[in-house]
Scaffold this motif. Structure first.
Motif, PDB file in Angstrom:
ATOM      1  N   SER A   8     -95.688  57.604 -46.711  1.00 53.29           N
ATOM      2  CA  SER A   8     -94.956  57.684 -45.450  1.00 53.29           C
ATOM      3  C   SER A   8     -95.571  56.702 -44.464  1.00 53.29           C
ATOM      4  O   SER A   8     -96.499  55.943 -44.788  1.00 53.29           O
ATOM      5  N   THR A   9     -95.085  56.716 -43.238  1.00 55.50           N
ATOM      6  CA  THR A   9     -95.701  55.929 -42.187  1.00 55.50           C
ATOM      7  C   THR A   9     -97.127  56.408 -41.934  1.00 55.50           C
ATOM      8  O   THR A   9     -97.513  57.504 -42.332  1.00 55.50           O
ATOM      9  N   LYS A  10     -97.913  55.574 -41.265  1.00 55.38           N
ATOM     10  CA  LYS A  10     -99.286  55.948 -40.900  1.00 55.38           C
ATOM     11  C   LYS A  10     -99.271  56.691 -39.566  1.00 55.38           C
ATOM     12  O   LYS A  10     -98.502  56.331 -38.674  1.00 55.38           O
ATOM     13  N   TYR A  11    -100.124  57.692 -39.433  1.00 56.14           N
ATOM     14  CA  TYR A  11    -100.203  58.484 -38.206  1.00 56.14           C
ATOM     15  C   TYR A  11    -101.611  58.393 -37.631  1.00 56.14           C
ATOM     16  O   TYR A  11    -102.601  58.583 -38.340  1.00 56.14           O
ATOM     17  N   LEU A  12    -101.686  58.087 -36.334  1.00 60.57           N
ATOM     18  CA  LEU A  12    -102.963  57.948 -35.645  1.00 60.57           C
ATOM     19  C   LEU A  12    -102.984  58.835 -34.403  1.00 60.57           C
ATOM     20  O   LEU A  12    -102.023  58.846 -33.632  1.00 60.57           O
ATOM     21  N   ILE A  13    -104.076  59.562 -34.227  1.00 59.94           N
ATOM     22  CA  ILE A  13    -104.277  60.361 -33.023  1.00 59.94           C
ATOM     23  C   ILE A  13    -105.283  59.631 -32.133  1.00 59.94           C
ATOM     24  O   ILE A  13    -106.374  59.283 -32.576  1.00 59.94           O
ATOM     25  N   VAL A  40     -88.352  60.136 -34.507  1.00 57.92           N
ATOM     26  CA  VAL A  40     -89.123  58.963 -34.928  1.00 57.92           C
ATOM     27  C   VAL A  40     -89.246  58.897 -36.449  1.00 57.92           C
ATOM     28  O   VAL A  40     -89.162  57.808 -37.038  1.00 57.92           O
ATOM     29  N   SER A  41     -89.440  60.035 -37.102  1.00 60.15           N
ATOM     30  CA  SER A  41     -89.627  60.031 -38.556  1.00 60.15           C
ATOM     31  C   SER A  41     -88.412  59.434 -39.278  1.00 60.15           C
ATOM     32  O   SER A  41     -88.548  58.838 -40.339  1.00 60.15           O
ATOM     33  N   ALA A  42     -87.230  59.599 -38.700  1.00 66.68           N
ATOM     34  CA  ALA A  42     -86.015  59.084 -39.324  1.00 66.68           C
ATOM     35  C   ALA A  42     -85.867  57.574 -39.161  1.00 66.68           C
ATOM     36  O   ALA A  42     -85.013  56.960 -39.802  1.00 66.68           O
ATOM     37  N   LYS A  43     -86.685  56.972 -38.323  1.00 65.23           N
ATOM     38  CA  LYS A  43     -86.590  55.536 -38.048  1.00 65.23           C
ATOM     39  C   LYS A  43     -87.714  54.737 -38.697  1.00 65.23           C
ATOM     40  O   LYS A  43     -87.794  53.526 -38.514  1.00 65.23           O
ATOM     41  N   THR A  44     -88.614  55.404 -39.419  1.00 67.27           N
ATOM     42  CA  THR A  44     -89.802  54.727 -39.924  1.00 67.27           C
ATOM     43  C   THR A  44     -89.869  54.689 -41.442  1.00 67.27           C
ATOM     44  O   THR A  44     -89.212  55.456 -42.132  1.00 67.27           O
ATOM     45  N   ASN A  45     -90.705  53.789 -41.930  1.00 71.60           N
ATOM     46  CA  ASN A  45     -91.066  53.760 -43.343  1.00 71.60           C
ATOM     47  C   ASN A  45     -92.557  53.457 -43.434  1.00 71.60           C
ATOM     48  O   ASN A  45     -93.266  53.531 -42.428  1.00 71.60           O
ATOM     49  N   GLU A  46     -93.045  53.087 -44.610  1.00 71.19           N
ATOM     50  CA  GLU A  46     -94.485  52.925 -44.799  1.00 71.19           C
ATOM     51  C   GLU A  46     -95.066  51.721 -44.048  1.00 71.19           C
ATOM     52  O   GLU A  46     -96.285  51.572 -43.967  1.00 71.19           O
ATOM     53  N   ASP A  47     -94.217  50.881 -43.481  1.00 76.66           N
ATOM     54  CA  ASP A  47     -94.705  49.722 -42.730  1.00 76.66           C
ATOM     55  C   ASP A  47     -94.939  50.033 -41.249  1.00 76.66           C
ATOM     56  O   ASP A  47     -95.379  49.163 -40.504  1.00 76.66           O
ATOM     57  N   TYR A  48     -94.624  51.239 -40.829  1.00 78.65           N
ATOM     58  CA  TYR A  48     -94.735  51.619 -39.422  1.00 78.65           C
ATOM     59  C   TYR A  48     -95.998  52.429 -39.153  1.00 78.65           C
ATOM     60  O   TYR A  48     -96.624  52.965 -40.076  1.00 78.65           O
ATOM     61  N   THR A  49     -96.338  52.523 -37.859  1.00 84.74           N
ATOM     62  CA  THR A  49     -97.423  53.392 -37.405  1.00 84.74           C
ATOM     63  C   THR A  49     -96.885  54.278 -36.292  1.00 84.74           C
ATOM     64  O   THR A  49     -96.174  53.801 -35.406  1.00 84.74           O
ATOM     65  N   VAL A  50     -97.205  55.559 -36.359  1.00 85.30           N
ATOM     66  CA  VAL A  50     -96.833  56.510 -35.321  1.00 85.30           C
ATOM     67  C   VAL A  50     -98.111  57.011 -34.644  1.00 85.30           C
ATOM     68  O   VAL A  50     -99.060  57.401 -35.327  1.00 85.30           O
ATOM     69  N   PRO A  73     -93.596  49.103 -35.225  1.00 86.86           N
ATOM     70  CA  PRO A  73     -93.302  48.526 -36.537  1.00 86.86           C
ATOM     71  C   PRO A  73     -94.417  47.591 -37.007  1.00 86.86           C
ATOM     72  O   PRO A  73     -94.175  46.456 -37.422  1.00 86.86           O
ATOM     73  N   GLN A  74     -95.649  48.076 -36.924  1.00 84.70           N
ATOM     74  CA  GLN A  74     -96.827  47.256 -37.260  1.00 84.70           C
ATOM     75  C   GLN A  74     -97.852  48.104 -37.984  1.00 84.70           C
ATOM     76  O   GLN A  74     -97.852  49.330 -37.887  1.00 84.70           O
ATOM     77  N   ASP A  75     -98.753  47.426 -38.686  1.00 86.17           N
ATOM     78  CA  ASP A  75     -99.823  48.119 -39.379  1.00 86.17           C
ATOM     79  C   ASP A  75    -100.863  48.621 -38.394  1.00 86.17           C
ATOM     80  O   ASP A  75    -101.036  48.066 -37.298  1.00 86.17           O
ATOM     81  N   LEU A  76    -101.582  49.633 -38.824  1.00 89.75           N
ATOM     82  CA  LEU A  76    -102.585  50.263 -37.969  1.00 89.75           C
ATOM     83  C   LEU A  76    -103.682  49.282 -37.566  1.00 89.75           C
ATOM     84  O   LEU A  76    -104.091  49.228 -36.392  1.00 89.75           O
ATOM     85  N   ASP A  77    -104.168  48.469 -38.493  1.00 90.15           N
ATOM     86  CA  ASP A  77    -105.247  47.533 -38.169  1.00 90.15           C
ATOM     87  C   ASP A  77    -104.794  46.476 -37.164  1.00 90.15           C
ATOM     88  O   ASP A  77    -105.561  46.063 -36.294  1.00 90.15           O
ATOM     89  N   HIS A  78    -103.525  46.072 -37.276  1.00 89.88           N
ATOM     90  CA  HIS A  78    -102.988  45.098 -36.315  1.00 89.88           C
ATOM     91  C   HIS A  78    -102.959  45.680 -34.910  1.00 89.88           C
ATOM     92  O   HIS A  78    -103.309  45.003 -33.929  1.00 89.88           O
ATOM     93  N   ASN A 152     -85.348  54.360 -44.833  1.00 90.40           N
ATOM     94  CA  ASN A 152     -86.100  55.178 -43.894  1.00 90.40           C
ATOM     95  C   ASN A 152     -85.721  56.632 -44.145  1.00 90.40           C
ATOM     96  O   ASN A 152     -84.543  56.944 -44.299  1.00 90.40           O
ATOM     97  N   LEU A 153     -86.709  57.510 -44.185  1.00 87.65           N
ATOM     98  CA  LEU A 153     -86.454  58.901 -44.529  1.00 87.65           C
ATOM     99  C   LEU A 153     -86.952  59.819 -43.420  1.00 87.65           C
ATOM    100  O   LEU A 153     -88.134  59.830 -43.090  1.00 87.65           O
ATOM    101  N   GLY A 154     -86.041  60.590 -42.845  1.00 92.02           N
ATOM    102  CA  GLY A 154     -86.412  61.574 -41.836  1.00 92.02           C
ATOM    103  C   GLY A 154     -86.671  62.922 -42.479  1.00 92.02           C
ATOM    104  O   GLY A 154     -86.524  63.105 -43.693  1.00 92.02           O
ATOM    105  N   LEU A 155     -87.026  63.899 -41.659  1.00 89.95           N
ATOM    106  CA  LEU A 155     -87.320  65.229 -42.182  1.00 89.95           C
ATOM    107  C   LEU A 155     -86.126  65.840 -42.899  1.00 89.95           C
ATOM    108  O   LEU A 155     -86.287  66.576 -43.871  1.00 89.95           O
TER     109      LEU A 155
END
Length: 334
Positions: A8-13, A40-50, A73-78, A152-155
């Motif tokens: 799934s997308t990456k999640y950061l707190i 948001v989950s319905a608009k993202t894929n593994e290339d996104y960060t939430v 729409p970016q990687d976590l490290d970026h 993109n896959l939502g709940l």
């Protein structure tokens, strides 16, 4: 051709000293999209960060459907590099990664697939939504869908059940990919893979262009696996040979479903017939007549209707790609 496992997308707190300033930076500078996690989950894929922000990371990060999150729409490290390089790391007190879901595409009996995975790993079956909203969960989570993983896959696209496993996500992901077909076949019960042959015909010899369109559809709809390709000849008219490019294809879909999709590729936007895609299951050729709604319909009429249905399955970028290739096909006839 058919993807069975993805992340799934990456999640950061982010724990921040200033909630308002952090939100302003994410939205204004990083152009983050703010909404609830369900949307948001319905608009993202593994290339996104939430990103979820809090003023106290020690508080339980169990959020609700209305809790605001920020999608990029970016990687976590970026994202983290930009925060540091733009001298905004003073806003951040601490960081924590939330669990990243593993998404498994299933066919057939999902319960059998779940129990097959649980034979290999100690875990428990849980409700997806309760699990999804817990950003503090220390375990890995496997979710399930019957939709193509390229989307993109939502709940709402995921099964209500998920598996929570106390195993590092990276290793679990690698093992799931290795064993994906075994787990998938457990759920098929009496359903078998279909082996079909797709034959491409074009008297103008633009085979490479028709092949690109075909492969784009097979891959983007994740319809199956290509087993082999070859050139041959067919004798459509006595003593006159026609070149044929054949593709052997394994699929879990009915051969008639494949034929219906390919009928939509036989014409261009202006309803010009640009090629034939014949589909054989065993020795039986599936006829376009099977899709006619009445005796007055000709092949082009059927293809037009199938094309409209096909384009509803494809993304706007895929449709544009297909139409651009069709323009090349028409130029090759000049």
């Amino acid at each position: 051709m058919i993807s069975l496992v993805r992340k799934s997308t990456k999640y950061l707190i982010i724990e921040t000293y200033d909630l308002a300033a952090m939100e302003d930076y994410l939205i204004t500078s990083l152009k983050a999209f703010k909404d609830n996690i369900y949307t948001v989950s319905a608009k993202t894929n593994e290339d996104y960060t939430v990103i979820y922000i809090t003023d106290d990371i020690n508080k339980p990060s169990v959020i609700s459907e209305e809790s605001p999150v920020y999608m990029l729409p970016q990687d976590l490290d970026h994202i983290l590099c930009r925060i540091v390089n733009e001298k905004n790391n003073h806003l951040i007190k601490s960081l924590k990664l939330a669990p990243r879901l593993l998404i498994f595409r299933y066919f057939g009996n999902i319960s059998k697939i779940i129990y097959s995975i649980l034979k290999d790993y100690e875990g428990e079956i849980r409700d997806l939504k309760e699990t999804f909203f817990n950003l503090d969960l220390p375990s890995s989570v496997i979710t399930f869908t019957d939709k193509p993983l390229i989307n993109n896959l939502g709940l709402d696209d995921l099964c209500e059940k998920c598996i929570v496993i106390g195993h590092p996500t990276k290793g679990l992901y690698r093992n799931l990919k290795v064993n994906a077909l075994r787990y998938l076949n457990e759920g098929l019960e009496n359903k078998n893979w279909y082996e079909v042959e797709i034959r491409i015909y074009d008297i103008y010899n633009a085979y490479h262009l028709h092949y690109r369109r075909l492969m784009h559809v097979l891959e983007n709809l994740e319809l199956g696996l290509v087993l082999g390709e070859s050139w041959s000849k067919d004798y459509a008219v006595l003593l006159m040979s026609v070149g044929v490019y054949s593709i052997r294809f394994f699929t879990l879909y009915e051969p008639k479903h494949i034929k219906k999709i390919l009928l939509g590729l036989e014409i261009s936007s202006d309803n010009t017939r640009i090629c034939d895609y014949d589909v054989y299951h065993g020795r039986k050729k599936i006829s376009w007549i099977d899709f006619a709604q009445n005796r007055k319909e000709v092949r082009t009429d059927v293809a037009k209707r199938c094309r409209e249905e096909l384009f509803k399955m494809l993304s706007p970028s895929s449709i544009e790609y297909m139409k651009n290739i069709e323009k090349e096909i028409m130029k090759s006839r000049e």
